[in-house]
Design a protein around this motif. Structure first.
Motif, mmCIF file in Angstrom:
data_model
loop_
_atom_site.group_PDB
_atom_site.id
_atom_site.type_symbol
_atom_site.label_atom_id
_atom_site.label_comp_id
_atom_site.label_asym_id
_atom_site.label_seq_id
_atom_site.Cartn_x
_atom_site.Cartn_y
_atom_site.Cartn_z
ATOM 1 N N SER A 82 9.436 20.000 -2.918
ATOM 2 C CA SER A 82 8.192 18.973 -2.059
ATOM 3 C C SER A 82 7.636 19.618 -0.909
ATOM 4 O O SER A 82 6.260 19.506 -1.027
ATOM 5 N N PHE A 120 -2.686 12.855 -5.956
ATOM 6 C CA PHE A 120 -1.190 12.802 -5.768
ATOM 7 C C PHE A 120 -0.683 11.792 -6.458
ATOM 8 O O PHE A 120 -1.369 10.867 -6.513
ATOM 9 N N PHE A 124 3.066 9.874 -6.186
ATOM 10 C CA PHE A 124 4.507 9.754 -5.393
ATOM 11 C C PHE A 124 5.516 8.923 -6.252
ATOM 12 O O PHE A 124 5.081 8.153 -6.925
ATOM 13 N N PHE A 181 7.153 6.518 -4.829
ATOM 14 C CA PHE A 181 6.646 5.190 -4.237
ATOM 15 C C PHE A 181 5.131 5.371 -4.495
ATOM 16 O O PHE A 181 4.553 5.999 -3.811
ATOM 17 N N ASN A 236 2.777 3.653 -3.598
ATOM 18 C CA ASN A 236 1.781 3.685 -2.472
ATOM 19 C C ASN A 236 0.400 3.118 -2.730
ATOM 20 O O ASN A 236 -0.649 3.721 -2.526
ATOM 21 N N ILE A 295 -2.619 0.009 -2.419
ATOM 22 C CA ILE A 295 -3.115 -0.623 -1.382
ATOM 23 C C ILE A 295 -2.785 -2.083 -1.675
ATOM 24 O O ILE A 295 -3.319 -2.400 -2.801
ATOM 25 N N ALA A 296 -1.934 -2.725 -1.150
ATOM 26 C CA ALA A 296 -1.511 -4.079 -1.443
ATOM 27 C C ALA A 296 -2.596 -5.057 -1.649
ATOM 28 O O ALA A 296 -2.584 -6.116 -2.579
ATOM 29 N N PHE A 330 -3.143 -7.658 -8.537
ATOM 30 C CA PHE A 330 -2.660 -7.219 -7.285
ATOM 31 C C PHE A 330 -1.543 -6.313 -7.489
ATOM 32 O O PHE A 330 -0.824 -6.653 -8.630
ATOM 33 N N ALA A 333 1.356 -6.582 -6.349
ATOM 34 C CA ALA A 333 2.357 -7.650 -6.223
ATOM 35 C C ALA A 333 2.529 -8.124 -7.712
ATOM 36 O O ALA A 333 3.634 -8.659 -8.081
ATOM 37 N N GLU A 334 1.640 -8.076 -8.286
ATOM 38 C CA GLU A 334 1.620 -8.666 -9.896
ATOM 39 C C GLU A 334 1.883 -7.681 -11.016
ATOM 40 O O GLU A 334 1.849 -7.983 -12.086
ATOM 41 N N GLN A 340 2.454 -0.242 -11.756
ATOM 42 C CA GLN A 340 2.083 0.343 -10.500
ATOM 43 C C GLN A 340 1.963 1.794 -10.341
ATOM 44 O O GLN A 340 0.850 2.295 -9.943
ATOM 45 N N ARG A 359 -5.455 6.290 -10.136
ATOM 46 C CA ARG A 359 -6.232 6.401 -8.783
ATOM 47 C C ARG A 359 -6.281 7.966 -8.624
ATOM 48 O O ARG A 359 -7.153 8.356 -8.126
ATOM 49 N N ASP A 411 5.016 13.990 -7.037
ATOM 50 C CA ASP A 411 6.251 14.195 -6.692
ATOM 51 C C ASP A 411 7.374 13.232 -7.265
ATOM 52 O O ASP A 411 7.280 12.186 -6.773
ATOM 53 N N ALA A 471 11.517 6.204 -9.504
ATOM 54 C CA ALA A 471 12.139 4.967 -9.102
ATOM 55 C C ALA A 471 11.854 4.186 -10.583
ATOM 56 O O ALA A 471 11.996 2.840 -10.334
#
Lengths: 247, 787
Positions: free
Chosen positions: A61, A103, A105, A107, A109, A111-112, A149, A151-152, A158, A165, A177, A182
């Protein structure tokens, strides 16, 4: 499946996208000095997909962060298309990240407050020759979830938005990375397939860190890390299709 | 120390900026509360102690000349305890070093014993000897203004005779706490003096041997004041009594009581604003803390800590912040209260000062603010207490955002992504947005409401002194004289124009209500006193009937066309019914006007004047003053220039200091609200902003996204604050309205501008502080960890 051999360059002398020379990174953790990188030399070529494997703390990393301009080495140089990068200069490396690096990752990341499409548009708005958000999302198989979004969306979805992106600006370099860290295996395969497809169709130099050795099969080259060094480099004669990977 | 307590201190250290901002807002609220309550209490205690110790009278009565034997009759009135018959006269004083004529009140004191009522606090020297008719006491502020001391002399024109009087002592009296001269609006120690002389000496000067023209009464506790006043009036009527007044209407006491009321008003308006904002911020900061720490909370609960322990843990966190604010606020309030009380002691002259704020002010202020903070903490504490351990340790899913309605969606279409982020943040938590904007607007409102006092005062000065009072000098005569006196005055050096006015003491009745007020007669085409209403338009003087100020009309309940009974309290004392011809609004006093000749006809005293207003040539000023000082018929002189200067100086000085504090408090408020908002945003969105940096956005671009939200909230808050400020000003003006002044709600555009500028400056300051943290955002560690 893959042959253990010295680091031979591919035969058709492709162009080098990124090179690192004698990278050393030393962290001060309290009174203890940690050598996260201990003299790493590396070249990444156009169109290739490499996998970085190795135990936790072996320096994968740290290397990826330095190559992506998120961190500066204690000593050593990084060259992007033959030009040395001034990794201490915030303006220069911001520009470097903005134009050339994508990048992904562990997680996601995202934008919610932005939808999938808008998360991608965030990057395409500041890029020079981007894909459209719809193209980028279609590339990762999310052409029908444009207006959702974060959350959906499911975890895999995601992560695929995160990949869309990252590649929408058509970066020269895609750094991932533990993108599947997850995710469950089924979703992980979908994500890897998306990365592979992007690498194949756009020719983006892709470096991917994983704990999962079976993923190595999809790479052109595999670097094994240990104690801040590349202890082994192997070249795969042929990339294994993602759906054939044994998880 | 228990590890949990150690955690509180570490949390506080980490969140010190936010905790400090909240503590300062609590401190501001407490400071204003303690300041106004302790000043109010000091003023009340001091006045009460002063009045008690020096036997301040309950009732005052003025007559023309009452024989001494009537005292016994007055003593017989049911409820009267003590009576002090005396002589009180206005006369001009001449102090050698001072060019202007000085108005003086001459008050008699018994020769052989101290007065039974309105006793004097001897500040220097001794009492006059009964064998020395020229020995006098003067009031201390007057002495200070002219550097007079026992052993010095002043000249006075007593009943037409120039007298050289020897100052033997300096004194203060509860009757002249607020020593205000005739026809003036503020105490002016240089131009108004109180002189105490022996009863016999003053009686001799005014041919009042064995008689008095003024009486002070004390009453038995619980006496029916209205009936006592009536009985006194009945007896004194034939001696030229112009109506007894109760202590409540005594001018000096009225001002003191009024000031106490205003302090009460400050105490009830400002602190609640600060404490409400503090409660809101406590809620915001604690909610965030609990949210970040939910995994720890779950872990501790899994270890066996009870819900109550967890709730108490966070309550302690709030209590410590609040306690810090309370202690700072106490100190600030004590200091400000002391400063304010000292300022009052300067304005109101007390021989003693009781500044001993009772502990209950401190207990009360702490209870209120801690209560407010706890109310703010309820939501977050309840969340911490009710969090099930398992759920607490699960990572949260991304916060949900709503899809816009088609109209909003259309608007959003045109925004770039960073702006969309700002837009959605603002709309995601409408309540938080609203409350933050309200916090910002509260500080704008506090600023607008306090800065507007200067506008209001400017407006009052302009309205009263420039538009209405066009004369340079007002001369009141001892007795009404024939209007020929106008010609006499016109011949004085430098006089350019003179107008005769008439002021008549009267009691106005309408139905069961009545009020004492001088009816002022103005000449029909007079140019030196021009009446305007509050909107600046000229009010014509009706040829017949009364022109009544709306404040007086309200007191009487009378309207246009109603016949008011005017009971004249001097001369032949006619009682006549006069119609209210018009009502007009004015900011100062409760005046009642009549056309000059019409008034004189009513009195059956044609061509009489007792008030002369004049314009003079400034170059002749010195000569004019010297001449006026020699005029025996002059009771007092008011110079407009001096009155304006004094008004500016007295009000301006104290006002500026108060405004300085309100600006400081309001800036704290804005800073506290915005700094906390930005810090919490940074904490909530640190990952997101780091992600954006990784994606290649520059520091400036992510600063735009972070501060954009605060900027939008500020921009919503500014106009809202101007509106609230206006409302607050209206509300405060109502609280400060008295019969003497009605504070106009005049807010200049520049006042709104300055208020918004102060808040914007605060916003920039908080943004700068947060920006330092934004630049230090650690991209790697943020991205590698789950929130």
């Amino acid at each position: 499946m893959h042959s253990k051999a010295p680091a031979n360059l591919p035969s058709k002398t492709p162009k080098v996208t990124l090179s690192a020379r004698d990278l050393i990174k030393v962290y001060q953790a309290g009174t203890v000095e940690i050598r996260a990188l201990d003299g790493v030399d590396l070249d990444l070529y156009e169109d290739e997909l490499v996998v970085l494997v190795g135990p936790s703390g072996s320096g994968k990393s740290t290397l990826l962060n330095i190559l992506g301009g998120l961190d500066a080495p204690t000593s050593g140089q990084v060259f992007f298309r033959g030009q040395q990068l001034d990794l201490e200069n915030d303006a220069i490396i911001t520009e470097y990240r903005r134009k050339h690096v994508g990048f992904v990752f562990q997680f996601y990341n995202l934008i919610a407050s932005l939808t999938a499409q808008e998360n991608v548009a965030l990057v395409t708005e500041i890029a020079e020759a981007p894909l459209t958000p719809t193209e980028a999302l279609s590339l990762v198989g999310l052409g029908d979830r444009l207006n959702a979004f974060p959350a959906e969306l499911s975890g895999g979805e995601q992560q695929r938005v995160a990949i869309a992106r990252a590649i929408a600006k058509q970066p020269d370099l895609l750094l991932c990375d533990e993108p599947t860290g997850a995710l469950d295996s089924k979703t992980g395969i979908l994500v890897l397939a998306a990365l592979e497809q992007v690498n194949r169709e756009l020719g983006t130099t892709t470096a991917l860190i994983t704990h999962n050795r079976s993923i190595s099969g999809m790479a052109d080259r595999v670097f094994r890390f240990g104690d801040g060094r590349i202890v082994e480099t192997s070249i795969n004669a042929a990339r294994v299709p993602v759906d054939e990977l044994v998880w | 120390m228990h590890p949990l307590n150690r955690k509180i201190f570490r949390d506080l250290k980490r969140l010190r900026g936010q905790a400090f901002a909240i503590a300062m807002i609590v401190a501001s609220g407490i400071g204003v509360l303690v300041m106004s309550l302790s000043a109010m209490q000091a003023l009340t205690d001091t006045t009460q102690a002063y009045y008690e110790r020096y036997q301040f009278a309950d009732v005052f009565a003025v007559t023309k000349r009452t024989p001494m034997h009537v005292v016994r009759e007055l003593e017989g009135i049911d409820g009267v305890r003590t009576i002090e018959p005396r002589i009180v006269q206005y006369a001009t004083i001449d102090v050698e070093s001072f060019p202007e004529p000085i108005a003086g009140s001459f008050v008699s004191i018994p020769e052989n014993h101290p007065p039974r009522l309105n006793q004097l606090a001897l500040r220097a020297g001794r009492m006059p000897l009964d064998t020395e008719p020229d020995e006098i006491l003067i009031n201390e502020p007057f002495a200070e203004a002219h550097a007079l001391a026992p052993g010095d002399t002043i000249e006075a024109l007593l009943n037409g005779r120039k007298r050289v009087l020897n100052i033997v002592g300096l004194a203060l009296s509860p009757e002249f706490v607020y020593a205000i001269g005739p026809g003036t609006l503020m105490p002016d120690a240089a131009r108004y003096g109180v002189v105490w002389m022996g009863q016999k000496a003053l009686a001799a000067a005014y041919d009042l041997d064995h008689a008095f023209n003024n009486a002070a009464f004390s009453l038995w506790p619980g006496s029916p004041i209205a009936s006592v006043l009536r009985s006194i009036d009945d007896i004194l009527e034939k001696y030229g009594g112009i109506g007894a007044i109760a202590r409540d209407d005594q001018i000096s006491n009225w001002f003191v009581m009024n000031e106490i009321e205003q302090l009460k008003s400050i105490a009830s308006i400002m602190p609640p604003i600060f404490l409400a904002v503090a409660a809101f911020l406590t809620n915001m900061v604690l909610a965030r803390l609990v949210y970040i720490e939910r995994a720890e909370i779950g872990l501790l609960k899994a270890f066996g800590y009870t819900d109550v322990t967890m709730a108490w843990h966070y309550i302690k966190f709030v209590l410590i912040i609040c306690a810090a604010g309370v202690i700072i606020g106490w100190g600030l309030g004590y200091w400000l209260g002391h400063w304010m009380t000292t300022m009052y002691a300067d304005l109101f002259r007390f021989p003693l000062l009781v500044f001993a704020p009772r502990y209950d002010i401190y207990v009360l202020s702490a209870t209120i603010s801690i209560g407010a903070a706890l109310i703010g903490a309820i939501g977050a504490v309840r969340f911490a207490a009710s969090l099930p351990p398992a759920e607490a340790m699960r990572p949260p899913s991304p916060p949900a955002f709503r899809h816009h309605s088609s109209l909003l969606a259309g608007l959003v279409e045109h925004l770039d992504q960073p702006t969309r982020i700002i837009f959605r943040q603002v709309f995601r938590r409408p309540l938080r947005t609203l409350l933050t904007s309200l916090g910002v607007s509260a500080s704008v409102a506090v600023l607008v409401a306090s800065l507007q006092w200067l506008d209001a005062i400017d407006y009052m000065i302009e309205d009263y002194f420039t538009n209405q009072q066009r004369q340079d000098i007002t001369i009141s005569l001892v007795e009404a004289a024939n209007t020929d006196v106008v010609n006499d005055l016109a011949r004085l050096p430098g006089i350019q124009a003179v107008e005769p006015h008439r002021a008549v003491a009267a009691r106005l009745h309408f139905g069961p209500r009545y009020r004492r007020e001088a009816v002022i007669g103005l000449p029909q085409n007079g140019e030196l006193e021009v009446l305007h209403d509050v909107h600046g338009s000229r009010v014509p003087l009706p040829g017949n009937g009364l022109l009544v100020s709306s404040a007086m009309a309200d007191i009487l309940g009378a309207g246009v066309g109603d016949a008011v009974i005017v009971e004249v309290l001097e001369g032949r004392r006619p009682i006549v019914a006069i119609e209210v011809a018009a009502i007009f609004e004015t900011l100062i006093g409760t005046p009642v006007y009549m056309e000059f000749e019409a008034l004189n006809r009513t009195l059956n005293e044609p061509e009489r004047t007792n008030l002369l207003v004049a314009v003079f040539d400034e170059r002749q000023q010195q000569h004019l003053y010297e001449t006026i000082k020699e005029l025996p018929t002059v009771a007092g002189v008011v110079l407009k220039r001096a009155a304006i200067d004094l008004f500016d100086q007295t009000i301006g000085e104290t006002m500026l200091i108060m405004i300085f504090f309100y600006v400081a408090f309001a800036s704290t408020l804005a800073f506290g609200v915005l700094y906390n908002n930005m810090r919490i945003s940074l904490s909530e969105r640190g990952r997101e902003l780091a992600t954006l940096r990784v994606l290649g956005f520059t520091n400036a671009e992510i600063a735009y996204m972070l501060f954009g939200e605060a900027a939008v909230l500020t921009l919503i808050g500014l106009p809202l604050g101007c509106l609230l400020g206006w409302l607050l000003a209206v509300f405060m003006a109502q609280g400060f309205n008295t019969e003497l002044f009605r504070i106009p709600v005049v807010i200049e555009a520049s006042t709104y501008g300055y208020s918004m500028l102060v808040v914007l400056t605060s916003a920039f300051a908080s943004a700068l502080l947060v920006e330092r943290r934004l630049v230090r955002l650690n991209l790697i560690s943020v991205l590698k960890t789950r929130e």
